[in-house]
Write an enzyme that holds these catalytic residues in place. Structure first.
Site, short mmCIF file in Angstrom:
data_model
loop_
_atom_site.label_atom_id
_atom_site.label_comp_id
_atom_site.label_asym_id
_atom_site.label_seq_id
_atom_site.Cartn_x
_atom_site.Cartn_y
_atom_site.Cartn_z
N ASN A 78 4.19 -4.71 2.31
CA ASN A 78 4.08 -3.43 1.62
C ASN A 78 5.03 -2.46 2.33
O ASN A 78 4.75 -2.03 3.44
CB ASN A 78 2.64 -2.92 1.70
CG ASN A 78 2.49 -1.50 1.18
OD1 ASN A 78 3.38 -0.98 0.49
ND2 ASN A 78 1.39 -0.84 1.51
N SER A 87 -2.22 -3.46 10.80
CA SER A 87 -1.53 -3.76 12.06
C SER A 87 -1.39 -5.26 12.34
O SER A 87 -1.51 -5.69 13.48
CB SER A 87 -2.24 -3.04 13.23
OG SER A 87 -2.16 -1.64 13.06
N GLU A 129 -4.04 4.63 1.35
CA GLU A 129 -3.20 5.84 1.38
C GLU A 129 -3.23 6.53 0.02
O GLU A 129 -3.17 7.76 -0.06
CB GLU A 129 -1.77 5.45 1.80
CG GLU A 129 -1.73 5.14 3.29
CD GLU A 129 -0.62 4.20 3.72
OE1 GLU A 129 0.32 3.96 2.94
OE2 GLU A 129 -0.72 3.70 4.87
N HIS A 158 -4.65 1.10 -2.60
CA HIS A 158 -4.33 1.20 -1.17
C HIS A 158 -5.00 2.46 -0.61
O HIS A 158 -5.06 3.49 -1.30
CB HIS A 158 -2.82 1.27 -0.98
CG HIS A 158 -2.42 1.08 0.46
ND1 HIS A 158 -2.53 2.08 1.38
CD2 HIS A 158 -1.95 0.00 1.13
CE1 HIS A 158 -2.13 1.63 2.57
NE2 HIS A 158 -1.78 0.36 2.44
N GLY A 175 -1.38 0.92 10.40
CA GLY A 175 -0.29 1.64 11.06
C GLY A 175 -0.65 2.18 12.43
O GLY A 175 0.09 3.00 12.98
N LYS A 203 5.76 0.53 1.51
CA LYS A 203 5.36 1.94 1.37
C LYS A 203 6.59 2.79 0.97
O LYS A 203 7.44 2.29 0.25
CB LYS A 203 4.72 2.45 2.67
CG LYS A 203 3.65 1.50 3.20
CD LYS A 203 2.85 2.12 4.28
CE LYS A 203 1.89 1.08 4.84
NZ LYS A 203 0.89 1.63 5.73
N GLU A 257 -8.66 -3.82 4.24
CA GLU A 257 -7.82 -3.06 5.15
C GLU A 257 -8.61 -1.90 5.74
O GLU A 257 -8.72 -0.83 5.11
CB GLU A 257 -6.62 -2.47 4.39
CG GLU A 257 -5.73 -3.52 3.74
CD GLU A 257 -4.31 -3.01 3.58
OE1 GLU A 257 -3.43 -3.61 4.16
OE2 GLU A 257 -4.12 -1.98 2.91
#
Ligand code: PEP
Length: 248
Positions: free
Chosen positions: A10, A208, A95, A93, A169, A12, A163
């Site tokens: 991904n 991660s 985010e 996701h 991250g 992003k 996730e």
């Protein structure tokens, strides 16, 4: 039941035309690992050139709109990304759930749009650190599954990515035991919702994942692959993750 491993990247909001060169090494590694499925979700602007550059690699979108067309300025539909060369999309996701306030119902609608238009979907779920610390991680994640699982959920077009938000991250990961426990809980919830199809569905871990921890995380029970952010941006980091999956 044996499920093929899926290693998905991904990008992003990263990458440009020059970055597409990274896909050459990734496509070569994917070809050398026929027992592993490899896929990369890229920004919408890069789907067409990525697909043209490495037609043998599965290129996807990072998000789609739930509607097929209409007055939704700035959005792209499943049909649009498919026409550009995407064979799948990520939906839900964390985010997007956080930044765009997407609800489970929104995510469900997006997954259903993917199915309606003949592309696969990776549906993301995961708890925040506060929710984990409060002992609510499993309840939060299984509720997200119940709320966002699309109509017609089936393993030939849908995968689930667990996730934990606090692992994305950050360089932090849950223990392998915690990942296995959550994947087991997700599998059990899926069985309750869709019966035996749940045992065919791939459950990816994301957060991660790096070349250093991939073997351990991918080896956990009920982990059928990984969704990889930062480490998918370069072939140097992503290829060893594909290779780790190929060895399992
Ligand atoms: C992600 O974006 O889905 C992700 C898991 O990111 P990272 O690997 O960078 O934690």
């Amino acid at each position: 039941m044996t499920r093929r491993k899926l290693i998905a990247g991904n990008w992003k909001m990263n990458g440009d035309a020059a970055a597409l060169a990274e896909l050459d090494g990734i496509a070569a590694a994917a070809k050398a690992a026929p027992r592993v499925d490899v896929a990369i979700a890229v920004p919408a602007t890069l789907i067409a050139p990525a697909h043209a550059r490495v037609p043998g690699l599965s290129i996807g979108a990072e998000d789609i709109h739930a509607a097929d067309k209409g007055a939704h300025t700035g959005c792209v539909s499943a049909a649009m990304v498919k026409e550009a060369g995407a064979s799948f999309t990520i939906v839900g996701h964390s985010e997007r759930r956080a930044d765009q306030h997407e609800t489970d119902a929104d995510v469900r609608g997006k997954a259903e749009a993917a199915r309606r238009n003949g592309i696969a979907a990776i549906l993301c779920v995961g708890e925040t650190l506060e929710q984990r610390d409060a002992g609510h991680a499993e309840a939060v994640v299984t509720a997200q599954i119940a709320g966002s699982l699309p109509e017609g959920a089936a393993a030939d077009w849908l995968s689930i990515a667990y996730e934990p938000v606090w692992a994305i991250g950050t360089g932090r990961t849950p223990t392998v035991g915690d990942v296995a426990a959550m994947h087991g809980a997700i599998r059990a919830k899926l069985r309750a919702l869709i019966g035996g199809e749940a045992d065919k569905m791939r459950l990816l871990y994301g957060g991660s994942v790096t070349p250093d921890n991939a073997t351990e995380l991918l080896g956990a029970s009920d982990v059928d692959g990984a969704l990889v952010g930062g480490a998918s941006l370069t072939a140097a980091k992503f290829v060893p993750i594909i290779e780790a999956a190929a060895k399992l």
